[in-house]
Design a protein around this motif. Structure first.
Motif, PDB file in Angstrom:
ATOM      1  N   GLN A 110       0.816  -1.410  -0.100  1.00  0.00           N
ATOM      2  CA  GLN A 110       0.035  -0.077  -0.048  1.00  0.00           C
ATOM      3  C   GLN A 110       1.152   1.104  -0.048  1.00  0.00           C
ATOM      4  O   GLN A 110       1.749   1.349   0.605  1.00  0.00           O
ATOM      5  CB  GLN A 110      -0.887   0.144   1.221  1.00  0.00           C
ATOM      6  CG  GLN A 110      -1.980   1.028   1.416  1.00  0.00           C
ATOM      7  CD  GLN A 110      -3.006   0.925   2.194  1.00  0.00           C
ATOM      8  OE1 GLN A 110      -3.237  -0.280   2.812  1.00  0.00           O
ATOM      9  NE2 GLN A 110      -3.700   1.827   2.645  1.00  0.00           N
TER      10      GLN A 110
ATOM     11  N   ARG B 134     -14.463  -4.219   0.241  1.00  0.00           N
ATOM     12  CA  ARG B 134     -14.070  -2.908  -0.071  1.00  0.00           C
ATOM     13  C   ARG B 134     -15.374  -2.101   0.135  1.00  0.00           C
ATOM     14  O   ARG B 134     -16.291  -2.228  -0.237  1.00  0.00           O
ATOM     15  CB  ARG B 134     -13.533  -2.865  -1.298  1.00  0.00           C
ATOM     16  CG  ARG B 134     -12.142  -3.546  -1.706  1.00  0.00           C
ATOM     17  CD  ARG B 134     -11.122  -2.820  -0.957  1.00  0.00           C
ATOM     18  NE  ARG B 134      -9.653  -3.288  -1.332  1.00  0.00           N
ATOM     19  CZ  ARG B 134      -9.138  -4.211  -0.468  1.00  0.00           C
ATOM     20  NH1 ARG B 134      -9.769  -4.652   0.650  1.00  0.00           N
ATOM     21  NH2 ARG B 134      -7.997  -4.592  -0.875  1.00  0.00           N
TER      22      ARG B 134
ATOM     23  N   PHE C  27     -14.208   0.592  10.100  1.00  0.00           N
ATOM     24  CA  PHE C  27     -13.486  -0.143   8.952  1.00  0.00           C
ATOM     25  C   PHE C  27     -14.226  -1.558   8.986  1.00  0.00           C
ATOM     26  O   PHE C  27     -14.746  -2.007  10.000  1.00  0.00           O
ATOM     27  CB  PHE C  27     -12.052  -0.468   9.429  1.00  0.00           C
ATOM     28  CG  PHE C  27     -11.845  -0.949  10.800  1.00  0.00           C
ATOM     29  CD1 PHE C  27     -11.609  -2.294  11.017  1.00  0.00           C
ATOM     30  CD2 PHE C  27     -11.804  -0.103  11.919  1.00  0.00           C
ATOM     31  CE1 PHE C  27     -11.283  -2.892  12.055  1.00  0.00           C
ATOM     32  CE2 PHE C  27     -11.155  -0.729  13.104  1.00  0.00           C
ATOM     33  CZ  PHE C  27     -11.082  -2.069  13.322  1.00  0.00           C
TER      34      PHE C  27
ATOM     35  N   THR D 170      -4.859  -1.890   6.446  1.00  0.00           N
ATOM     36  CA  THR D 170      -5.551  -0.708   6.068  1.00  0.00           C
ATOM     37  C   THR D 170      -5.310   0.713   7.001  1.00  0.00           C
ATOM     38  O   THR D 170      -4.899   0.529   7.997  1.00  0.00           O
ATOM     39  CB  THR D 170      -6.812  -0.910   5.820  1.00  0.00           C
ATOM     40  OG1 THR D 170      -7.550   0.450   5.336  1.00  0.00           O
ATOM     41  CG2 THR D 170      -7.440  -1.031   7.299  1.00  0.00           C
TER      42      THR D 170
ATOM     43  N   ASN E 224     -10.250  -2.723   5.530  1.00  0.00           N
ATOM     44  CA  ASN E 224     -10.359  -1.510   4.807  1.00  0.00           C
ATOM     45  C   ASN E 224     -11.438  -0.788   5.502  1.00  0.00           C
ATOM     46  O   ASN E 224     -12.115  -0.715   6.080  1.00  0.00           O
ATOM     47  CB  ASN E 224     -11.241  -2.064   3.434  1.00  0.00           C
ATOM     48  CG  ASN E 224     -11.424  -0.846   2.572  1.00  0.00           C
ATOM     49  OD1 ASN E 224     -12.334  -0.514   2.027  1.00  0.00           O
ATOM     50  ND2 ASN E 224     -10.396  -0.272   2.015  1.00  0.00           N
TER      51      ASN E 224
ATOM     52  N   SER F 139      -2.987  -8.534   6.068  1.00  0.00           N
ATOM     53  CA  SER F 139      -3.772  -7.461   5.429  1.00  0.00           C
ATOM     54  C   SER F 139      -3.609  -6.362   6.295  1.00  0.00           C
ATOM     55  O   SER F 139      -3.477  -6.333   7.585  1.00  0.00           O
ATOM     56  CB  SER F 139      -5.216  -7.929   5.449  1.00  0.00           C
ATOM     57  OG  SER F 139      -6.079  -8.147   6.614  1.00  0.00           O
TER      58      SER F 139
ATOM     59  N   SER G 221      -8.747  -9.681   4.772  1.00  0.00           N
ATOM     60  CA  SER G 221      -8.853  -8.220   4.215  1.00  0.00           C
ATOM     61  C   SER G 221      -9.218  -7.311   5.283  1.00  0.00           C
ATOM     62  O   SER G 221     -10.409  -7.757   5.979  1.00  0.00           O
ATOM     63  CB  SER G 221      -9.821  -8.194   2.915  1.00  0.00           C
ATOM     64  OG  SER G 221      -9.966  -6.872   2.503  1.00  0.00           O
TER      65      SER G 221
END
Length: 525
Positions: free
Chosen positions: A254, A422, A388, A317, A379, A315, A377
């Protein structure tokens, strides 16, 4: 005397009468003689090849304009001003000001009436399939699938990473990075516009947020490669200090803004199964990705000074409003909040940590309620800094607030593992997830008309199939430049590009407010 006599004789002659007699004269005849020339005549005819066409066209355009102008030419004095009685004017303001202020205060305490108006979308809510993109040459190996997706900075191209998830040791596969420009007039779905082969499987992919040609890829062997496809020599950076490389496969990449300096440049963040979260310097840097900061996540053993075995980070974010705050999920199901401002050094005997050019630190600042299996995941919401999403192998999709340790909402679609989740970039209460057996699932948390405002639907409102009936959705990404475009990669090696209906891209008037209410309610659950 002679002249007078002559005159008298002449006058006498005129006074006498005159006599006339008839006389016959002989006749003279003349013959007419005419000379005639011979007449020559010629007969000729003319014939045209085409028919003679006659057309009559009349054109008459009549335009009439009438304008009246009246100018008062009367002279006015230079000192012609409006006379105002300030005393009466002040009395008027004093009389109406309390009334106006009363209604302004009353309206300020009331919710905006426009927020109560719900937009109704007419027509078909089904998504339109735009393209199904494949790269047959790399799919000769039946174990190869789409492992990662990323949209270019301008939103015109989608980059696809190919690799395998079936490894028992060393990677014996060849990976690839391909791209398609979906805005081209003619696009060949079976032939990428650009292809780069790699020596190992591609496990993560991330396009630069501002420079469309730059893309970073993480490989199964821990390598990180950065290309600029606008340059002739496209490979512009890689890790040259081998001691700083990840010791296991890259799980995520990222780009974030550099939080500690100008915040104008971007740095690259990588995570791996080796428990490390590494930050790499801004580009360009003489073809070398140099390590700028490092963090290490491991199990803690209270009876030992060492920090235990590493926990694989799958993962991550970052908060869009605070790039120093991030949330990451682990292969053990644990969920943590971390900070780049951490100063707690890690004391560990883990192989390779002491040789790194930067001493690793412990990033963890808060623990959240964990999943029962790996978290594939996470996000952050683009509309609320606290909210999130998480999804994992246990088939659950959860919504958390970073302020509270327990999750606020949980959705279980009974479609197997959820590999990706997402938030929509245009609808605050819409998100999409990629499932193992059910394709792409779209959720809409906005209360429907007639339903209670506190009731959120736990069922997806739309399901988008994968390219093959038995394949899983391994990754998905919204196009932030064109929010109604969604790309979904599957285990069959195809990328399906969808155009979503207006319902899933146009926000309601009160949607932001409802998201804030939802986030605040997590503290009561």
């Amino acid at each position: 005397m002679r002249s007078s006599n002559r005159d008298e004789n002449d006058s006498d002659a005129f006074r006498k009468g005159l006599g006339f007699t008839d006389e016959t004269l002989p006749v003279i005849s003349c013959k007419e003689v005419v000379h005639k020339d011979p007449i020559h005549s010629v007969n000729a005819s003319v014939q045209t090849k085409f028919e003679v066409k006659l057309e009559e066209v009349e054109c008459q355009s009549v335009k009439r304009k009438e304008r009246e102008v009246q100018v008062d030419l009367g002279e006015k004095s230079a000192n012609d001003e409006i006379q105002i009685d300030m005393g009466r004017f002040n009395k008027f303001l004093g009389r109406v000001e309390p009334l106006v202020q009363h209604y302004l205060d009353e309206n300020a305490d009331r919710p905006n009436i426009l927020r109560q108006i719900k937009l109704r979308h007419f027509g078909d809510d089904s998504a339109q399939e735009l393209f199904t993109l494949t790269y047959p040459e790399v799919l000769v190996d039946k174990e190869i699938q789409v492992t990662s997706l990323s949209w270019s900075a301008n939103g015109s191209s989608v980059f696809v990473g190919y690799g395998s998830t079936s490894h028992e040791g060393l990677c014996m596969h060849k990976g690839a990075v391909c791209s398609w420009n979906i805005e081209r007039y003619k696009i060949n779905p079976n032939k990428p516009d650009m292809t780069v082969e790699t020596t190992n499987c591609v496990t993560a992919l991330a396009c630069h947020p501002e420079r469309p040609g730059i893309v970073a890829a993480g490989l199964y062997n821990g390598e990180i490669l950065v290309w600029d496809f606008r340059e002739q020599d496209s490979l512009i950076a890689r890790v040259l200090e081998r001691q700083d490389l990840h010791r296991d496969s890259i799980t995520s990449l990222q780009w974030i803004r550099e939080p500690k300096l100008s915040k104008k440049k971007f740095i690259l963040v990588s995570t791996s199964q080796d428990g490390r979260i590494l930050l790499w310097n801004p580009l360009p840097s003489k073809n070398n990705l140099k390590l700028s900061d490092a963090y290490f996540v491991s199990t803690k053993i209270s009876s030992s000074k060492s920090s235990g075995k590493p926990i694989g980070v799958i993962s991550i974010t970052f908060n869009l409003e605070d790039s120093e705050t991030f949330v990451f999920g682990c292969d053990s199901g644990q969920l943590y909040k971390g900070s780049l401002n951490s100063v707690t050094a890690v004391q560990s005997r883990e192989e390779g940590l002491t040789e790194m050019t930067v001493q690793p630190k412990n990033p963890i600042t808060m623990n959240y309620q964990s999943h029962d299996s790996p978290i594939y995941s996470v996000n952050f919401s683009p509309f609320n800094r606290h909210v999130f999403l998480t999804s994992g192998h246990d088939g659950q999709v959860r919504i958390y607030s970073q302020l509270f340790p327990n999750y606020g909402r949980c959705f279980a679609a009974a479609q197997g593992a959820i590999f990706s989740c997402r938030w929509s970039p245009s609808r605050p209460l819409v998100f999409a997830v990629g499932s193992e057996h059910g394709g792409t699932l779209i959720y809409d948390l906005e209360p429907q008309e007639g339903a209670s405002t506190g009731l959120l639907s736990s069922m997806p409102v739309q399901e988008l199939p994968s390219s093959d009936k038995g394949s899983s959705i391994t990754c998905l990404e919204f196009n932030y430049k064109t929010p109604n475009i969604l790309a979904c990669g599957d285990s069959a090696g195809a990328v399906m590009v969808w155009k979503l209906a207006e319902r899933f891209t146009t926000a309601q008037n009160d949607e932001m407010e409802n998201l804030q209410i939802l986030a605040k309610s997590f503290g009561d659950s």
